[in-house]
Design an enzyme around this catalytic site. Structure first.
Site, PDB file in Angstrom:
ATOM      1  N   HIS A  99       0.436  -1.298   0.004  1.00 45.30           N
ATOM      2  CA  HIS A  99       0.599   0.181  -0.140  1.00 45.30           C
ATOM      3  C   HIS A  99       0.705   1.263  -0.130  1.00 45.30           C
ATOM      4  O   HIS A  99       1.998   1.161   0.588  1.00 45.30           O
ATOM      5  CB  HIS A  99      -1.171   0.144   1.465  1.00 45.30           C
ATOM      6  N   ASP A 102       2.297   1.986   3.730  1.00 46.90           N
ATOM      7  CA  ASP A 102       3.927   0.985   4.163  1.00 46.90           C
ATOM      8  C   ASP A 102       5.315   1.403   3.790  1.00 46.90           C
ATOM      9  O   ASP A 102       6.367   0.900   4.484  1.00 46.90           O
ATOM     10  CB  ASP A 102       3.859   0.229   3.545  1.00 46.90           C
ATOM     11  N   GLU A 266      -8.986 -13.664  -0.856  1.00 46.23           N
ATOM     12  CA  GLU A 266      -8.041 -14.127   0.250  1.00 46.23           C
ATOM     13  C   GLU A 266      -8.873 -15.308   0.965  1.00 46.23           C
ATOM     14  O   GLU A 266      -9.699 -15.443   1.836  1.00 46.23           O
ATOM     15  CB  GLU A 266      -7.751 -12.571   1.120  1.00 46.23           C
ATOM     16  N   ASP A 337      -0.627 -12.233   2.359  1.00 49.05           N
ATOM     17  CA  ASP A 337      -0.943 -11.234   3.007  1.00 49.05           C
ATOM     18  C   ASP A 337      -1.192 -11.746   4.747  1.00 49.05           C
ATOM     19  O   ASP A 337      -1.988 -12.227   4.907  1.00 49.05           O
ATOM     20  CB  ASP A 337      -2.627 -10.811   3.076  1.00 49.05           C
TER      21      ASP A 337
HETATM   22  C1  XUL Z   1      -7.120  -6.820   5.178  1.00 46.83           C
HETATM   23  C2  XUL Z   1      -6.551  -6.665   3.763  1.00 46.83           C
HETATM   24  C3  XUL Z   1      -5.289  -5.923   2.812  1.00 46.83           C
HETATM   25  C4  XUL Z   1      -5.491  -5.534   1.360  1.00 46.83           C
HETATM   26  C5  XUL Z   1      -4.729  -4.836   0.922  1.00 46.83           C
HETATM   27  O1  XUL Z   1      -7.926  -7.828   4.840  1.00 46.83           O
HETATM   28  O2  XUL Z   1      -6.401  -8.342   2.760  1.00 46.83           O
HETATM   29  O3  XUL Z   1      -4.212  -5.880   3.483  1.00 46.83           O
HETATM   30  O4  XUL Z   1      -5.015  -7.509   1.355  1.00 46.83           O
HETATM   31  O5  XUL Z   1      -5.676  -3.393   0.592  1.00 46.83           O
HETATM   32 CO    CO Z   2      -5.113  -9.555   1.564  1.00 45.19          CO
END
Ligand code: XUL
Ligand code: CO
Length: 441
Positions: A99, A102, A266, A337
């Protein structure tokens, strides 16, 4: 300056190795189903969890011991870049993700934040020249700062919408500058806490407008990354608009955005939505919308987004099964992540955690390919739906059946034969494949 000098370059030693600083299953050059593991897996390091995260939680302060902790401001940001590229090389990871906040500190003003970013982006670009590690995706953080308390593109305040848009504009420029292969939108606060004060229709329409502006600007500047929506049902909002792939896909279609986006799925977001990881991958895959993956796992006993490093081989196998059936992730990848636990606060843990994640997906890949080669699930599914291949079933599938023809058929039936789904037997077979994949190695 070196930050990980005590740590060796991580190489593949095979399943029999007990060296914690070696891969047991991830063998980058090993060919599985016609492609190397490296080509299949396209691992990425999440900058925020590995270089920015301090391991604080809602109940306690950060515990992370990092060799850059004594620094601040741009000096800290620069040290993190140095450390990051050393880390990428030690692990041989082909990608990273970040991001805006970051990599560089936010300034007092948007202009100042952009200037800080320019300094660090310039430095990252230099480091990338001598590195094999590329940018899988970037994004902007439109959720942490108090200005985003009521959302960003779905905020109630037009000034916030404008600020968020300006940050995305910069994010797209940064992505182009660094050759990002994808650009992610995770709607952290794009949702609501209560409907009592929310104009849901305006918020959704604005979100649609926001994405169209991003698509248009990327086109204008020639940034041809794949755009990705990352669904999550809740947290920090009580209801996030891109709840899961199905609702995100409906949103994209309603706002005529479906040709410009795919999904970044995710694992822990899937389980928060009450789905399995493989459900979200399957839903995206069968609609041609599977773009990339945030590879992590939730804790089965905790109800929130714990972002653990993946260790569950059953889950990685079923995830890789979907990815292989998708023909791979294209320009997407497997971005960790994931964060080390609060108790795993030494910098060595960052390396060990990535080894765990990479090995877990490598093993999953190998087992999934074998399951596909042997038609384990395909045979079961084919057999289970065989009634749609001929006769009345075929007429349903090819569209020649109607209620009248089906009634006529049903009236003539002399009982219906149903058969077992054999779930336990399938699970036993998967266990056998899992245990046999590395037998004798
Ligand atoms: C939050 C998440 C984020 C995204 C990117 O739950 O997964 O880190 O991957 O903004
Ligand atoms: Co994420």
């Amino acid at each position: 300056m070196s930050y990980f000098s005590e740590i060796p370059t991580i190489t593949y030693e095979g399943p029999a190795s007990d060296n914690p600083y070696a891969f047991k299953f991830y063998n980058p050059d090993e060919v599985i189903g016609g492609k190397t593991m490296k080509e299949h897996l396209r691992f990425g390091v999440a900058y925020w969890h590995t270089f920015t995260e301090d391991l604080s939680d809602p109940f306690g302060a950060g515990t992370a011991e990092r060799p850059w902790n004594h620094l601040s401001g741009l000096d800290l940001a620069k040290a993190r870049v140095e450390a990051a590229f050393e880390f990428f090389e030690k692990l041989g990871v082909p990608y990273f993700c970040f991001h805006d906040v970051d990599i560089a500190p936010e300034g007092e003003t948007l202009r100042e934040s952009n200037k800080n970013q320019d300094v660090i982006v310039g430095m990252i670009k230099e480091y990338m020249k001598d590195s094999d590690t590329k940018l899988l995706w970037n994004t902007v953080n439109n959720f942490s700062h108090p200005r985003f308390v009521h959302g960003a593109a779905s905020a109630n305040n037009a000034d916030v919408f404008a600020y968020a848009a300006a940050k995305v504009k910069k994010g797209l420029e940064v992505g182009k500058e660094l050759g990002a292969e994808n650009y992610v939108f995770w709607g952290g606060r794009e949702g609501y806490e209560t409907l009592l004060n929310t104009d849901m229709k305006l918020e959704l329409d604005n979100l649609g407008r926001f994405f169209h502006m991003a698509v248009d600007y990327a086109k204008e500047i020639g940034f041809n990354a794949q755009f990705l929506i990352e669904p999550k049902p809740k947290e920090p909002t009580s209801h996030q608009y891109d709840f899961d792939v199905a609702s995100g896909y409906a949103f994209l279609q309603h706002y005529d955005l479906q040709d410009h986006f795919k999904f970044n799925i995710e694992a822990n977001h899937a389980t928060l939505a009450g789905h399995t990881f493989e459900h979200e991958l399957r839903y995206a895959r069968i609609h041609g919308m599977l773009g990339s993956v945030d590879a992590n796992q939730g804790h089965p006993l905790l109800g929130w987004d714990t972002d653990e490093f993946p260790s569950d081989l059953y889950a990685t196998t079923l995830a890789m099964y979907e990815i292989l059936k998708n023909g791979g992730l294209g320009r997407g990848g497997l971005n960790f992540d994931a964060k080390v636990r609060r108790g795993s606060f030494e910098k060595e843990d960052l390396v060990l955690a990535h080894i765990l994640g990479m090995d877990s997906f490598a093993a999953g890949l190998k087992v999934a390919q074998k399951l596909i080669d042997d038609g384990v699930m395909d045979n079961v599914v084919e057999d289970r739906y065989a009634s749609f291949n001929e006769g009345i079933g075929k007429s349903i599938v090819d569209g020649t059946a109607d209620l009248r023809s089906l009634e006529e058929y049903a009236l003539g039936l002399d009982g219906i034969q149903t058969r077992s789904g054999r779930l336990e037997s399938i699970k036993a077979t998967i266990n056998r494949y899992l245990l046999q994949a590395y037998a004798g190695e």
